[in-house]
Design a protein around this motif. Structure first.
Motif, PDB file in Angstrom:
ATOM      1  N   TYR A  35      -1.446  -9.102  -0.841  1.00  0.00           N
ATOM      2  CA  TYR A  35      -2.486  -8.884   0.168  1.00  0.00           C
ATOM      3  C   TYR A  35      -3.279 -10.138   0.481  1.00  0.00           C
ATOM      4  O   TYR A  35      -3.346 -11.078  -0.306  1.00  0.00           O
ATOM      5  CB  TYR A  35      -3.426  -7.759  -0.269  1.00  0.00           C
ATOM      6  CG  TYR A  35      -4.204  -8.029  -1.540  1.00  0.00           C
ATOM      7  CD1 TYR A  35      -5.484  -8.552  -1.485  1.00  0.00           C
ATOM      8  CD2 TYR A  35      -3.666  -7.731  -2.787  1.00  0.00           C
ATOM      9  CE1 TYR A  35      -6.215  -8.791  -2.643  1.00  0.00           C
ATOM     10  CE2 TYR A  35      -4.382  -7.966  -3.948  1.00  0.00           C
ATOM     11  CZ  TYR A  35      -5.657  -8.498  -3.868  1.00  0.00           C
ATOM     12  OH  TYR A  35      -6.363  -8.742  -5.015  1.00  0.00           O
ATOM     13  N   ASP A  36      -3.910 -10.115   1.659  1.00  0.00           N
ATOM     14  CA  ASP A  36      -4.736 -11.212   2.141  1.00  0.00           C
ATOM     15  C   ASP A  36      -6.206 -10.982   1.813  1.00  0.00           C
ATOM     16  O   ASP A  36      -6.626  -9.871   1.475  1.00  0.00           O
ATOM     17  CB  ASP A  36      -4.579 -11.367   3.657  1.00  0.00           C
ATOM     18  CG  ASP A  36      -3.317 -12.123   4.040  1.00  0.00           C
ATOM     19  OD1 ASP A  36      -2.701 -12.725   3.146  1.00  0.00           O
ATOM     20  OD2 ASP A  36      -2.946 -12.104   5.232  1.00  0.00           O
ATOM     21  N   ARG A  37      -6.984 -12.033   1.992  1.00  0.00           N
ATOM     22  CA  ARG A  37      -8.416 -12.014   1.651  1.00  0.00           C
ATOM     23  C   ARG A  37      -9.198 -10.970   2.443  1.00  0.00           C
ATOM     24  O   ARG A  37     -10.153 -10.376   1.925  1.00  0.00           O
ATOM     25  CB  ARG A  37      -8.998 -13.411   1.916  1.00  0.00           C
ATOM     26  CG  ARG A  37     -10.496 -13.548   1.678  1.00  0.00           C
ATOM     27  CD  ARG A  37     -10.951 -14.982   1.859  1.00  0.00           C
ATOM     28  NE  ARG A  37     -10.769 -15.441   3.213  1.00  0.00           N
ATOM     29  CZ  ARG A  37     -11.732 -15.437   4.140  1.00  0.00           C
ATOM     30  NH1 ARG A  37     -12.925 -14.954   3.859  1.00  0.00           N
ATOM     31  NH2 ARG A  37     -11.490 -15.891   5.352  1.00  0.00           N
ATOM     32  N   LEU A  38      -8.829 -10.729   3.697  1.00  0.00           N
ATOM     33  CA  LEU A  38      -9.640  -9.872   4.552  1.00  0.00           C
ATOM     34  C   LEU A  38      -9.295  -8.385   4.439  1.00  0.00           C
ATOM     35  O   LEU A  38      -9.881  -7.568   5.146  1.00  0.00           O
ATOM     36  CB  LEU A  38      -9.504 -10.322   6.017  1.00  0.00           C
ATOM     37  CG  LEU A  38     -10.000 -11.742   6.307  1.00  0.00           C
ATOM     38  CD1 LEU A  38      -9.884 -12.053   7.785  1.00  0.00           C
ATOM     39  CD2 LEU A  38     -11.445 -11.917   5.836  1.00  0.00           C
ATOM     40  N   VAL A  39      -8.369  -8.030   3.573  1.00  0.00           N
ATOM     41  CA  VAL A  39      -8.076  -6.613   3.362  1.00  0.00           C
ATOM     42  C   VAL A  39      -9.193  -6.019   2.502  1.00  0.00           C
ATOM     43  O   VAL A  39      -9.494  -6.520   1.420  1.00  0.00           O
ATOM     44  CB  VAL A  39      -6.712  -6.424   2.681  1.00  0.00           C
ATOM     45  CG1 VAL A  39      -6.453  -4.939   2.417  1.00  0.00           C
ATOM     46  CG2 VAL A  39      -5.604  -7.014   3.552  1.00  0.00           C
ATOM     47  N   SER A  40      -9.804  -4.941   2.984  1.00  0.00           N
ATOM     48  CA  SER A  40     -10.978  -4.389   2.305  1.00  0.00           C
ATOM     49  C   SER A  40     -10.594  -3.656   1.014  1.00  0.00           C
ATOM     50  O   SER A  40      -9.477  -3.153   0.862  1.00  0.00           O
ATOM     51  CB  SER A  40     -11.729  -3.434   3.239  1.00  0.00           C
ATOM     52  OG  SER A  40     -10.940  -2.296   3.530  1.00  0.00           O
ATOM     53  N   GLU A  41     -11.542  -3.586   0.106  1.00  0.00           N
ATOM     54  CA  GLU A  41     -11.324  -2.907  -1.169  1.00  0.00           C
ATOM     55  C   GLU A  41     -10.959  -1.433  -0.997  1.00  0.00           C
ATOM     56  O   GLU A  41     -10.079  -0.928  -1.712  1.00  0.00           O
ATOM     57  CB  GLU A  41     -12.567  -3.048  -2.051  1.00  0.00           C
ATOM     58  CG  GLU A  41     -12.758  -4.434  -2.642  1.00  0.00           C
ATOM     59  CD  GLU A  41     -11.638  -4.800  -3.612  1.00  0.00           C
ATOM     60  OE1 GLU A  41     -11.058  -3.890  -4.234  1.00  0.00           O
ATOM     61  OE2 GLU A  41     -11.347  -6.002  -3.740  1.00  0.00           O
ATOM     62  N   PRO A  42     -11.604  -0.689  -0.078  1.00  0.00           N
ATOM     63  CA  PRO A  42     -11.200   0.720   0.089  1.00  0.00           C
ATOM     64  C   PRO A  42      -9.736   0.874   0.490  1.00  0.00           C
ATOM     65  O   PRO A  42      -9.098   1.868   0.116  1.00  0.00           O
ATOM     66  CB  PRO A  42     -12.138   1.213   1.200  1.00  0.00           C
ATOM     67  CG  PRO A  42     -13.341   0.331   1.106  1.00  0.00           C
ATOM     68  CD  PRO A  42     -12.807  -1.010   0.726  1.00  0.00           C
ATOM     69  N   ILE A  43      -9.188  -0.081   1.233  1.00  0.00           N
ATOM     70  CA  ILE A  43      -7.776  -0.005   1.615  1.00  0.00           C
ATOM     71  C   ILE A  43      -6.887  -0.351   0.423  1.00  0.00           C
ATOM     72  O   ILE A  43      -5.872   0.304   0.177  1.00  0.00           O
ATOM     73  CB  ILE A  43      -7.498  -0.916   2.817  1.00  0.00           C
ATOM     74  CG1 ILE A  43      -8.175  -0.330   4.060  1.00  0.00           C
ATOM     75  CG2 ILE A  43      -5.994  -1.076   3.047  1.00  0.00           C
ATOM     76  CD1 ILE A  43      -8.036  -1.168   5.305  1.00  0.00           C
ATOM     77  N   LEU A  44      -7.260  -1.357  -0.337  1.00  0.00           N
ATOM     78  CA  LEU A  44      -6.487  -1.700  -1.534  1.00  0.00           C
ATOM     79  C   LEU A  44      -6.435  -0.525  -2.509  1.00  0.00           C
ATOM     80  O   LEU A  44      -5.432  -0.321  -3.202  1.00  0.00           O
ATOM     81  CB  LEU A  44      -7.100  -2.917  -2.224  1.00  0.00           C
ATOM     82  CG  LEU A  44      -7.038  -4.253  -1.464  1.00  0.00           C
ATOM     83  CD1 LEU A  44      -7.771  -5.330  -2.241  1.00  0.00           C
ATOM     84  CD2 LEU A  44      -5.593  -4.663  -1.210  1.00  0.00           C
ATOM     85  N   ALA A  45      -7.494   0.256  -2.541  1.00  0.00           N
ATOM     86  CA  ALA A  45      -7.562   1.389  -3.465  1.00  0.00           C
ATOM     87  C   ALA A  45      -6.582   2.498  -3.103  1.00  0.00           C
ATOM     88  O   ALA A  45      -6.345   3.403  -3.923  1.00  0.00           O
ATOM     89  CB  ALA A  45      -8.983   1.946  -3.496  1.00  0.00           C
ATOM     90  N   LEU A  46      -6.003   2.442  -1.918  1.00  0.00           N
ATOM     91  CA  LEU A  46      -5.052   3.470  -1.501  1.00  0.00           C
ATOM     92  C   LEU A  46      -3.672   3.278  -2.120  1.00  0.00           C
ATOM     93  O   LEU A  46      -2.850   4.189  -2.122  1.00  0.00           O
ATOM     94  CB  LEU A  46      -4.927   3.471   0.029  1.00  0.00           C
ATOM     95  CG  LEU A  46      -6.202   3.812   0.809  1.00  0.00           C
ATOM     96  CD1 LEU A  46      -5.982   3.570   2.295  1.00  0.00           C
ATOM     97  CD2 LEU A  46      -6.620   5.260   0.556  1.00  0.00           C
ATOM     98  N   ALA A  47      -3.402   2.093  -2.641  1.00  0.00           N
ATOM     99  CA  ALA A  47      -2.101   1.811  -3.257  1.00  0.00           C
ATOM    100  C   ALA A  47      -1.996   2.539  -4.603  1.00  0.00           C
ATOM    101  O   ALA A  47      -3.003   2.844  -5.246  1.00  0.00           O
ATOM    102  CB  ALA A  47      -1.919   0.317  -3.445  1.00  0.00           C
ATOM    103  N   PRO A  48      -0.781   2.819  -5.061  1.00  0.00           N
ATOM    104  CA  PRO A  48      -0.609   3.526  -6.340  1.00  0.00           C
ATOM    105  C   PRO A  48      -1.256   2.778  -7.498  1.00  0.00           C
ATOM    106  O   PRO A  48      -1.208   1.547  -7.566  1.00  0.00           O
ATOM    107  CB  PRO A  48       0.918   3.585  -6.501  1.00  0.00           C
ATOM    108  CG  PRO A  48       1.448   3.486  -5.114  1.00  0.00           C
ATOM    109  CD  PRO A  48       0.510   2.574  -4.383  1.00  0.00           C
ATOM    110  N   THR A  49      -1.843   3.519  -8.398  1.00  0.00           N
ATOM    111  CA  THR A  49      -2.467   2.924  -9.577  1.00  0.00           C
ATOM    112  C   THR A  49      -1.409   2.277 -10.471  1.00  0.00           C
ATOM    113  O   THR A  49      -0.350   2.846 -10.700  1.00  0.00           O
ATOM    114  CB  THR A  49      -3.212   4.003 -10.375  1.00  0.00           C
ATOM    115  OG1 THR A  49      -4.193   4.616  -9.531  1.00  0.00           O
ATOM    116  CG2 THR A  49      -3.910   3.393 -11.582  1.00  0.00           C
ATOM    117  N   GLY A  50      -1.718   1.083 -10.939  1.00  0.00           N
ATOM    118  CA  GLY A  50      -0.849   0.428 -11.902  1.00  0.00           C
ATOM    119  C   GLY A  50       0.214  -0.478 -11.329  1.00  0.00           C
ATOM    120  O   GLY A  50       0.887  -1.180 -12.092  1.00  0.00           O
TER     121      GLY A  50
END
Length: 258
Positions: A35-50
Motif C-alpha cells: 500500500y501507499d502512504r495516502l491509503v487511510s487506516e480504515p481502508i487498511l483495516a478491511l484487509a484480512p487479519t494477519g
C-alpha cells in the motif's frame, strides 16, 4: 506453483465508504497487501487479519522504496501469493504510477487486473460542494501533478493553463504552489481567481481554505496543513453548491478577500 494475480486497486480519496464494491471484495480476500502512504487506516483495516502488509509509500523528496524496487517486489510476491493487492490512493492510473507497474508485470508474465477508484479531484470537489465544471463558468478541466518526476521542475503548457474558463486541479501541490501560482499569474491568469485548498478530503479531518490566486501561498502556509492537500484553481472554486461540514476556521475571512 503458478504465479498469482496482482490487483492494482484504487482506494479512493480516503473515506472507506467511497471504495467501489469491487475494490472492497478484492481487499477483503487479499493474501498480501502492498500500500501507499495516502491509503487511510480504515481502508487498511478491511484487509484480512494477519496477512503481510508492506508499506511502500512515498513523500515529496523522500522515496524510501524507489519505483523500480516496487515493480520488482510485485513480481516476487506474485510468485508466492495467489492474490497480491497493490492498494493506491485515488485511482491507480491517475498520478498513481499504476501504468508503470502494470507494464512491468505484463513484461514479467504476471497477470494483472486494474480496479478503478474515485480520484481525489472528484472526492475533494464533492466533499467541498465545488463543481469542477459549470456551464457559463468553466467548460474544460485539467488535472496536474504538483511535482515532477524525481522532483524535477514542472514543465507545463502555462499559457494554456491560464485560460480563465479552465478549471485546474493540482494533485500533491503544496510544495510547489508558489511556483505554480507565479507561472499562472505571469501568463495572465487573473489575480482574483478563486483557489480552494482541500486537506484530507472526504475524511473527518478535512479542512478547506478558499483564497485568491495572488494570496494562496500565504494563506496555505498560515493554515499549516497536515496530510495531503489538493488545489482547485478557477472560478468554480468560488462556488459552493452543498453544505460543507468541516472547514478551516478562517474560511469566511479568506472568502471575503476574493
Amino acid at each position: 506453483m503458478a504465479n498469482g494475480v496482482v490487483y492494482l486497486v484504487g482506494a479512493g480519496p480516503g473515506a472507506p465508504d467511497l471504495l467501489t464494491l469491487r475494490a472492497l471484495r478484492i481487499i477483503e480476500t487479499a493474501d498480501v497487501l502492498v500500500y501507499d502512504r495516502l491509503v487511510s487506516e480504515p481502508i487498511l483495516a478491511l484487509a484480512p487479519t494477519g496477512i503481510p502488509r508492506l508499506d511502500v509509500g512515498k513523500q515529496p523528496k523522500c522515496h524510501p522504496v524507489p519505483q523500480d524496487e516496487i515493480n520488482q517486489l510485485l513480481v516476487r510476491l506474485a510468485a508466492r501469493y495467489a492474490r497480491v493487492v497493490r492498494l493506491k490512493g485515488g485511482d491507480p492510473l491517475l498520478f498513481g504510477r499504476g501504468g508503470e507497474e502494470a507494464a512491468h508485470l505484463t513484461q514479467a508474465g504476471i497477470a494483472c487486473e486494474i480496479v478503478p477508484g474515485v480520484t481525489a479531484a472528484q472526492g475533494a470537489a464533492a466533499a467541498s460542494g465545488i463543481p469542477l465544471t459549470q456551464r457559463g463558468c468553466a467548460s474544460s478541466l485539467r488535472f496536474l501533478t504538483g511535482h515532477g518526476r524525481n522532483d524535477s521542475d514542472l514543465d507545463f503548457d502555462w499559457p494554456g493553463l491560464a485560460d480563465p474558463r479552465t478549471t485546474l486541479v493540482v494533485y500533491m501541490g503544496l510544495a510547489n504552489i508558489a511556483f505554480i501560482s507565479e507561472q499562472l499569474l505571469a501568463q495572465g491568469r487573473c489575480p482574483s481567481t478563486p483557489v480552494a485548498a482541500i486537506n484530507n478530503a472526504t475524511m473527518a479531518s478535512q479542512r478547506r481554505l478558499i483564497a485568491r490566486l495572488d494570496n494562496i501561498v500565504e494563506m496555505a502556509q498560515a493554515a499549516r496543513f497536515e496530510g495531503p492537500v489538493l488545489f482547485i484553481i478557477g472560478e468554480v472554486a468560488g462556488l459552493s453548491l452543498g453544505s460543507v461540514s468541516t472547514q478551516i476556521e478562517n474560511v469566511r475571512t479568506v472568502r471575503h478577500a476574493i
